[in-house]
Design an enzyme around this catalytic site. Structure first.
Site, PDB file in Angstrom:
ATOM      1  N   SER A 266       0.838  -1.199   0.000  1.00 54.26           N
ATOM      2  CA  SER A 266       0.000   0.000   0.000  1.00 54.26           C
ATOM      3  C   SER A 266       0.866   1.240   0.000  1.00 54.26           C
ATOM      4  CB  SER A 266      -0.901  -0.008   1.230  1.00 54.26           C
ATOM      5  OG  SER A 266      -0.140   0.346   2.368  1.00 54.26           O
ATOM      6  N   LYS A 267       0.199   2.338  -0.281  1.00 54.28           N
ATOM      7  CA  LYS A 267       0.851   3.643  -0.267  1.00 54.28           C
ATOM      8  C   LYS A 267       1.532   3.875   1.089  1.00 54.28           C
ATOM      9  CE  LYS A 267      -1.903   7.058  -0.139  1.00 54.28           C
ATOM     10  NZ  LYS A 267      -2.343   8.392   0.119  1.00 54.28           N
TER      11      LYS A 267
END
Ligand code: GLU
Length: 509
Positions: A266-267
């Site tokens: 994920s970011k």
């Protein structure tokens, strides 16, 4: 199926920056299309107005341009199936939703938001905290399956807000063959009665994706694994709309995993571990939240793509470096793994390094100029190219040209004096004073000439080369680093070299 022209699509929702998994989806679609001399379509799926983010579509366009994965048809380029933005196709979806109502595969649902909330409150249990509108629950709700026909007609006549939902059959086995995962089976009980058309007349993703894949004659749909749970809904829609024979072949692509393999990358993992997860810098216009990208960090698009293709695919050999042309020839969706691929930033940098050292110095210089411009430095392209050539072996990303070569653009402000002073003496000072004066008489200001005269004078003064080269390097660069010292001097030129010697002599006193 086989006689049809291959047509694939990348169908992003413009909700933010593009995760590297998204770019890999583009890449796999693109490679497959090009290999089969087919078309690659970009379709913007912007029917969820609440998630729409200004600038996101432009970002996607720019990202594809940077990667060189140009769509044959898109909102910007047009094509035979315009418009390619779903919000602009709004009017054409309702007829298909109505068709499904007529055939009994969908129904009108008049439940208000309060009624839906009430249902969830009533039915929720610890095991089922968010009950869904499904084949059981729908029997107790206000829809055209439960209300008398006359009442339904009246509600419709009065323009009562309503949605159209799919009528999911109870307990049916659905099977389809995925190009990556093989046979996949679902039970319809697992799936709720998804909304197909919203109260505002906009289709949901489920209806729009099926209608548009059909109308745009898409033959293969490759998308992220996170869309697998939606497949049964889509499968039924293809069937209920009578289009089953034209259904594209699907491939659900494996996830890109965190470096430790624990879940989807994920970011936030990027922020936490200090590497980019987005293709390019992205600033969310609503929150001003900034997310950094591979491009601005100094990745080359060809390296970025090569790195991405290897996340989940290989050609069956040990080969790791592939040009785009080679990938178009060698890629095969059947060789994409089912299991997720762990992201490894060190490996990503290794790929970039491979491309960086192979790239010509002029191109590297052009890519490095913006980094200089950001620092307020303007420099001659030929000079920057020479610098790039001298330091590229040490760099993994373009921006590191600065880390390894900043002294080519600014005179040292301070020095690693601790490495010079203890051994500094009058003889060495005299050497540099004398050598600096000789420089003007060299036949050419090149590294070999510089080295030869430096050596000759050192021998004459009976001082070891090593004792002199280190202080010389520190005069030029401020520290114990950089490419061969005579290359540095030759690049800096006579004026700058002499000036730095003079300044160094002052500092070492
Ligand atoms: N609009 C979906 C997305 O945002 C597309 C999924 C698909 O390719 O079907 O990824």
């Amino acid at each position: 199926m086989d006689h049809k022209k291959v047509r694939v699509r990348f169908a992003p929702s413009p909700t933010g920056g593009l995760h590297l998994g998204g770019v890999r989806t583009v890449l796999f679609n693109y490679l497959f299309a090009k290999q089969h001399k087919g078309d690659f379509v970009l379709r913007i799926e912007d029917t969820d107005q609440t998630r729409y983010v200004p600038g996101a579509e432009e970002y996607i366009n720019e990202c594809l341009r940077w990667c060189g994965l140009t769509p044959d048809e898109s909102p910007a380029a047009g094509g035979p199936y315009v418009p390619y933005r779903q919000s602009e196709r709004k009017a054409l979806y309702r007829q298909y939703a109505e068709q499904l109502v007529q055939s009994g595969h969908a129904y009108y649902a008049f439940d208000t938001p309060e009624e839906l909330e009430g249902m969830r409150e009533r039915l929720k249990t610890p095991e089922n905290p968010s009950p869904q509108y499904n084949h059981v629950v729908r029997q107790k709700m206000r829809n055209s399956l439960t209300l008398p026909d006359a009442e339904v007609q009246e509600l419709l006549a009065k323009n009562t807000p309503h949605v159209i939902r799919i009528n999911m059959p109870a307990n049916e086995e659905l099977i389809f063959t995925d190009m990556v995962r093989g046979e996949v089976t679902f039970n319809t009980n697992q799936v709720d009665d998804k909304v197909l058309l919203k109260a505002d007349g906009m289709p949901t993703y489920h209806l729009a994706v099926v209608v548009d894949d059909y109308l745009m004659k898409i033959t293969h749909a490759f998308r992220g694994e996170e869309w697998l749970p939606s497949a049964p809904v889509h499968l039924l829609l293809w069937k209920y709309l009578g289009w089953e024979a034209d259904m594209p072949q699907w491939a659900h692509l494996p996830l890109i995993l965190k470096p430790d393999g624990n879940g989807k990358l994920s970011k936030r993992d990027g922020d936490r571990l200090g590497f980019p997860v987005y293709a390019m810098n992205w600033t969310d216009p609503r929150s001003n939240e900034f997310t950094k990208g591979f491009r601005e960090l100094g990745f080359l698009p060809e390296a970025f793509i090569n790195m991405l293709v290897m996340l989940g695919w290989n050609d069956g050999t040990e080969q790791e470096i592939f040009s785009l042309e080679e990938l178009i020839r060698k890629f095969s969706i059947e060789r994409v793994h089912k299991a997720g691929a762990k992201f490894d930033f060190e490996k990503a940098k290794w790929f970039n390094h491979q491309y960086l050292v192979r790239k010509d110095n002029e191109s590297l210089a052009a890519l490095f100029q913006p980094v200089l411009a950001e620092k307020g430095i303007t420099a001659d392209p030929a000079y920057v190219a020479t610098v790039a050539g001298l330091v590229k072996e040490r760099c993994h990303v373009i921006n590191e040209i600065w880390d390894h070569g900043f002294f080519f653009f600014q005179t040292p402000l301070s020095y690693d004096e601790a490495s010079v002073k203890p051994k500094w003496n009058a003889d060495k000072e005299a050497f540099f004073t004398a050598w600096s004066e000789q420089l003007a008489s060299l036949s050419s200001f090149t590294a070999p000439e510089l080295e030869a005269s430096f050596k000759a004078l050192a021998a004459e003064k009976n001082i070891k080369m090593g004792e002199l080269q280190l202080p010389f390097r520190i005069m030029l660069t401020s520290g114990k680093f950089g490419p061969p010292v005579f290359d540095i001097a030759a690049t800096l030129g006579i004026e700058e070299t002499k000036a730095r010697i003079a300044k160094g002599l002052e500092a070492f006193k």
